[in-house]
Scaffold this motif. Structure first.
Motif, PDB file in Angstrom:
ATOM      1  N   GLN A   1       0.811  -1.215   0.000  1.00 21.80           N
ATOM      2  CA  GLN A   1       0.000   0.000   0.000  1.00 21.80           C
ATOM      3  C   GLN A   1       0.850   1.274   0.000  1.00 21.80           C
TER       4      GLN A   1
ATOM      5  N   CYS B   1       3.469   1.813  -1.986  1.00 23.05           N
ATOM      6  CA  CYS B   1       3.995   2.144  -3.318  1.00 23.05           C
ATOM      7  C   CYS B   1       3.025   1.729  -4.421  1.00 23.05           C
ATOM      8  N   LYS B   2       1.749   1.616  -4.106  1.00 17.00           N
ATOM      9  CA  LYS B   2       0.752   1.186  -5.091  1.00 17.00           C
ATOM     10  C   LYS B   2       0.442   2.305  -6.077  1.00 17.00           C
ATOM     11  N   TYR B   3       0.281   1.940  -7.345  1.00 16.33           N
ATOM     12  CA  TYR B   3      -0.144   2.912  -8.351  1.00 16.33           C
ATOM     13  C   TYR B   3      -1.009   2.205  -9.391  1.00 16.33           C
ATOM     14  N   GLU B   4      -1.817   2.977 -10.093  1.00 15.51           N
ATOM     15  CA  GLU B   4      -2.722   2.420 -11.098  1.00 15.51           C
ATOM     16  C   GLU B   4      -2.014   2.305 -12.446  1.00 15.51           C
TER      17      GLU B   4
ATOM     18  N   LYS C   1      -2.149   2.467 -16.209  1.00 21.55           N
ATOM     19  CA  LYS C   1      -3.045   3.147 -17.149  1.00 21.55           C
ATOM     20  C   LYS C   1      -3.181   2.404 -18.481  1.00 21.55           C
TER      21      LYS C   1
ATOM     22  N   LYS D   1     -10.030  -1.623 -13.445  1.00 21.15           N
ATOM     23  CA  LYS D   1      -8.783  -0.990 -13.036  1.00 21.15           C
ATOM     24  C   LYS D   1      -7.747  -2.044 -12.648  1.00 21.15           C
TER      25      LYS D   1
ATOM     26  N   PHE E   1      -3.830  -2.410 -10.747  1.00 21.82           N
ATOM     27  CA  PHE E   1      -2.838  -1.732  -9.911  1.00 21.82           C
ATOM     28  C   PHE E   1      -1.623  -2.642  -9.741  1.00 21.82           C
TER      29      PHE E   1
ATOM     30  N   LYS F   1       5.323  -0.283  -7.073  1.00 29.78           N
ATOM     31  CA  LYS F   1       6.601   0.119  -7.674  1.00 29.78           C
ATOM     32  C   LYS F   1       7.771  -0.580  -7.002  1.00 29.78           C
TER      33      LYS F   1
END
Length: 734
Positions: free
Chosen positions: A499, A501-504, A506, A527, A529, A532
């Motif tokens: 949580q 370094c989480k990113y979506e 695209k 979506k 996720f 990183k």
């Protein structure tokens, strides 16, 4: 940081000092709930820890919380409160702010101008009742509440921090003295320790070492420290398994974290025998036996009040003995089912199954998929003072108060089947069998499930329908299984996204998502996720694991299918129609919710494509030449067809009214649907290839296979539209 630490310690102190429970302890002893010596032991611990006496008694295993609550309610003639169900009045929070609530460990429920109904952990603490009453100028009417229920209410209404919640519900083990091993301490310079161990153990090249030399090497200080460091490092790193593996030119240690093996350290080859001997001594194994596999158990105490068990397996390999140790840390065992990964809907349905009066519940999945955790969680929900629970396990990994656990020992004749036979004479309500491995065990389990017992067990199968197939393959009759089965739960463990370094993501291939099981109607909003990689997760992008589940309830349709012993594919289709969510569906939902990654979902679950029946999978293919008759107007045959290649002419009353030219277009279905003679003739124009399907299966095809039904309807609509246009043009010419 110092301020934060001070706040945390002050909260701990308030939790510890909120009533010593002196009156409660004496009441329990007087009524024979605990002995005088047990009370004295609890009081001695209380002098050191300043905790409530009830919590200490629970930790020592003398009584469980439900028994204490029931005792208090009975002795004091007060109600037992469930704050969630009672729906407290939020306006009362202003009269009892959080500082006051945590000081006295109380919660306001209802009140008027004169009376306040107060939920308390210890209603025998009259000082608290008097203090609250004096401050609020009200008469306090106490009721007793459980620690978890009180903590849940604090979390919901006072919005406390998670660490404060954990401090209330935490039940750390009592420190009952030093372990047999010396104090285990972390070592800062691991490389120096390994070097010291290598120097302490000198081995002549090619010379065989006798048993006494091995014991001597195993007792060297450096070897002892090294083994302890390997064990404690696995705990601090959050590993689930330790692998110590000898190879021809290397000796390595690997830790399994979140289901994935990571190399932890390289060891010199010359310490191999001493290190193995040390672990064998700790695990109470025979250090002289190097030709056969051995199993043992190590128990270590890490600091005050925390004990870790290691289940150890030693296996002779080509270059020495390989060691695998499974960490069994009861403080990290998650038996709260709401935190295992169930969706709210699935959890509610599973809880309904658990509370049925009798039946068989099977939990299935590969080794390491979390079956034991789920079973322990389920059984603990049913662990009440009025319920007798018996388990047969191989081996017993964790022990629980109030549950009678049996360690299976096949070498002395104590198998799952023999244990289960003995259980039926012990008058239990709930039975847990570690695994159904043979016909004898399966038959007794089904008999128990059909005669008033709730039976839990596991199988190593991939999903719910294949579990039923496995039981039937063992030799159980379909009608026996269908009458006893309550439900089947299949599961996998997926790594959770960190949580921090989480990113979506695209850019994602939407067609790939559809191909992997995402419905077309939701794919645009789906979506994805991932992590990183950061300091918190060690650069992996993952931290922790969560379950993906598939639950098949024994509905009427599923029971009928099991009795009829239908195929796995057919049973899966019936279960999905009755509401079953497959493993892939649940995993993809967790991807969309940002819990796990797409790679985890695709790697740990399989998209099971529905198997078509033989008449759709391998139909006859016919080749027609120019002018050949395929369908004749007025005939009463009922077959329907699909064009693979070529062109066909539709002829009515001697005139061409349309054509069929699109590959994979269906035709000839109207006669079967309407149960009428053919209304047109169809001939081949040039060479054509056509598939032929039985007309008596058309209705079943439309009902059971929506995709094929849509193609048939689409072909029919296009053909009727073209025929209308053709007839309209012919009318205009006339």
């Amino acid at each position: 940081m110092a301020q934060a630490a001070e706040k945390k310690s002050s909260f701990k102190k308030s939790v510890q000092d909120s009533g010593t429970g002196e009156v409660l302890g004496k009441m329990l002893s007087k009524e024979g709930q605990i002995t005088r010596s047990q009370l004295k032991e609890a009081e001695e611990i209380q002098k050191k820890t300043k905790e409530r006496i009830s919590k200490i008694i629970r930790r020592l295993g003398y009584m469980d919380e439900d028994s204490i609550i029931a005792f208090l309610a009975r002795q004091m003639s007060i109600p037992v409160t469930n704050i969630t169900d009672d729906k407290p009045d939020p306006s009362l929070m202003k009269f009892i702010p959080w500082d006051m609530a945590k000081e006295y460990m109380v919660f306001p429920l209802r009140g008027d101008a004169k009376i306040l109904r107060l939920a308390m952990l210890d209603p025998t603490n009259f000082n608290t009742i008097e203090a609250v009453g004096s401050r609020l100028k009200k008469t306090v009417k106490p009721s007793v509440v459980s620690e978890k229920n009180l903590a849940d209410a604090y979390l919901k209404y006072y919005k406390i921090k998670q660490e404060e919640y954990d401090e209330i519900v935490r039940l750390a083990p009592v420190d009952d003295g030093p372990a047999e091993e010396e104090d285990i301490k972390t070592v800062d310079d691991l490389g120096s320790l390994i070097s010291d161990a290598a120097e302490d153990v000198s081995i002549e090249g090619g010379e065989e070492i006798d048993e006494s030399d091995q014991v001597g090497g195993a007792a060297d200080a450096a070897i002892v420290k090294l083994v302890n460091t390997i064990l404690i490092k696995s705990v601090t790193d959050g590993a689930s398994d330790i692998h110590i593996e000898p190879f021809e030119k290397s000796y390595q240690v690997r830790y399994r974290k979140d289901g994935v093996l990571h190399k932890a350290m390289n060891l010199p080859l010359n310490i191999k025998l001493a290190l193995v001997s040390r672990i064998k001594i700790m695990a109470m194994m025979n250090i002289a036996e190097k030709r056969r596999p051995q199993d043992g158990r190590i128990k270590l105490r890490l600091g005050k009040g925390r004990a870790i068990d290691f289940r150890v397996s030693v296996l002779p390999t080509l270059f020495g003995e390989s060691i695998v140790a499974r960490l069994l840390d009861q403080s990290k065992l998650q038996i709260d089912m709401t935190k295992l990964g169930f969706s709210r809907k699935m959890l509610d349905r599973f809880m309904e199954l658990l509370h049925k009066p009798q039946g068989l519940i099977l939990v299935t999945g590969p080794t390491g998929s979390g079956k034991t955790n789920t079973l322990y969680s389920a059984v603990n929900i049913l662990n009440e003072p009025h319920v007798k629970i018996l388990t047969a396990e191989d081996p017993v990994e964790f022990n629980f108060a109030g549950i009678n656990q049996v360690n299976v020992r096949p070498e002395v004749g104590l198998t799952f089947a023999s244990a289960l036979k003995a259980f039926l004479r012990q008058d239990p309500e709930v039975i847990l069998i570690g695994e159904i491995r043979d016909l004898d065990t399966a038959e007794i389990a089904l008999k128990a499930a059909s005669t008033g017992h709730m039976v839990f067990s596991t199988l190593h199968t991939n999903d719910c329908p294949s579990t039923v197939a496995r039981i039937l393959d063992i030799g159980i009759q379909g009608y026996m299984l269908s009458s006893a089965l309550v439900g089947v739960l299949a599961q996998r463990l997926l790594r959770k996204i960190c949580q921090d370094c989480k990113y979506e993501v695209k850019k994602i291939d939407r067609q790939m998502l559809v191909d992997e099981g995402v419905p077309k109607e939701t794919v645009e909003n789906f979506k994805v996720f991932q992590g990183k990689g950061c300091v918190v997760c060690g650069g992996s992008g993952y931290k922790g694991r969560v379950g993906a589940f598939e639950m098949m309830e024994a509905t009427t349709a599923v029971r009928d299918a099991i009795t009829s012993q239908v195929s796995e594919g057919q049973l899966r289709k019936i279960a999905i129609k009755d509401g079953m969510m497959t493993l892939r569906m649940d995993a993809m939902e967790k991807v969309h919710n940002g819990i796990t990654t797409l790679n985890e979902a695709l790697g740990k679950t399989v998209l099971v494509k529905e198997a078509l029946p033989a008449y759709l999978l391998n139909p006859d293919e016919l080749v027609f030449d120019d002018g050949d008759l395929i369908i004749k107007e007025g005939n009463t045959d009922r077959n329907f067809y699909q064009l693979l290649q070529g062109h066909l002419a539709i002829i009515k009353n001697g005139r061409i009214v349309g054509e069929i030219s699109q590959p994979f277009e269906y035709f000839g279905e109207m006669s079967s649907l309407m149960d009428q003679p053919r209304t047109a003739t169809i001939k081949s124009r040039g060479k054509s290839v056509v598939k032929v399907f039985p007309g008596d299966k058309l209705r079943q095809t439309i009902e059971d296979y929506p995709d094929i039904a849509m193609k048939i309807i689409r072909s029919l609509v296009i053909r009727l539209t073209e025929a209308d246009k053709k007839i309209s043009q012919m009318g205009q010419k006339q």
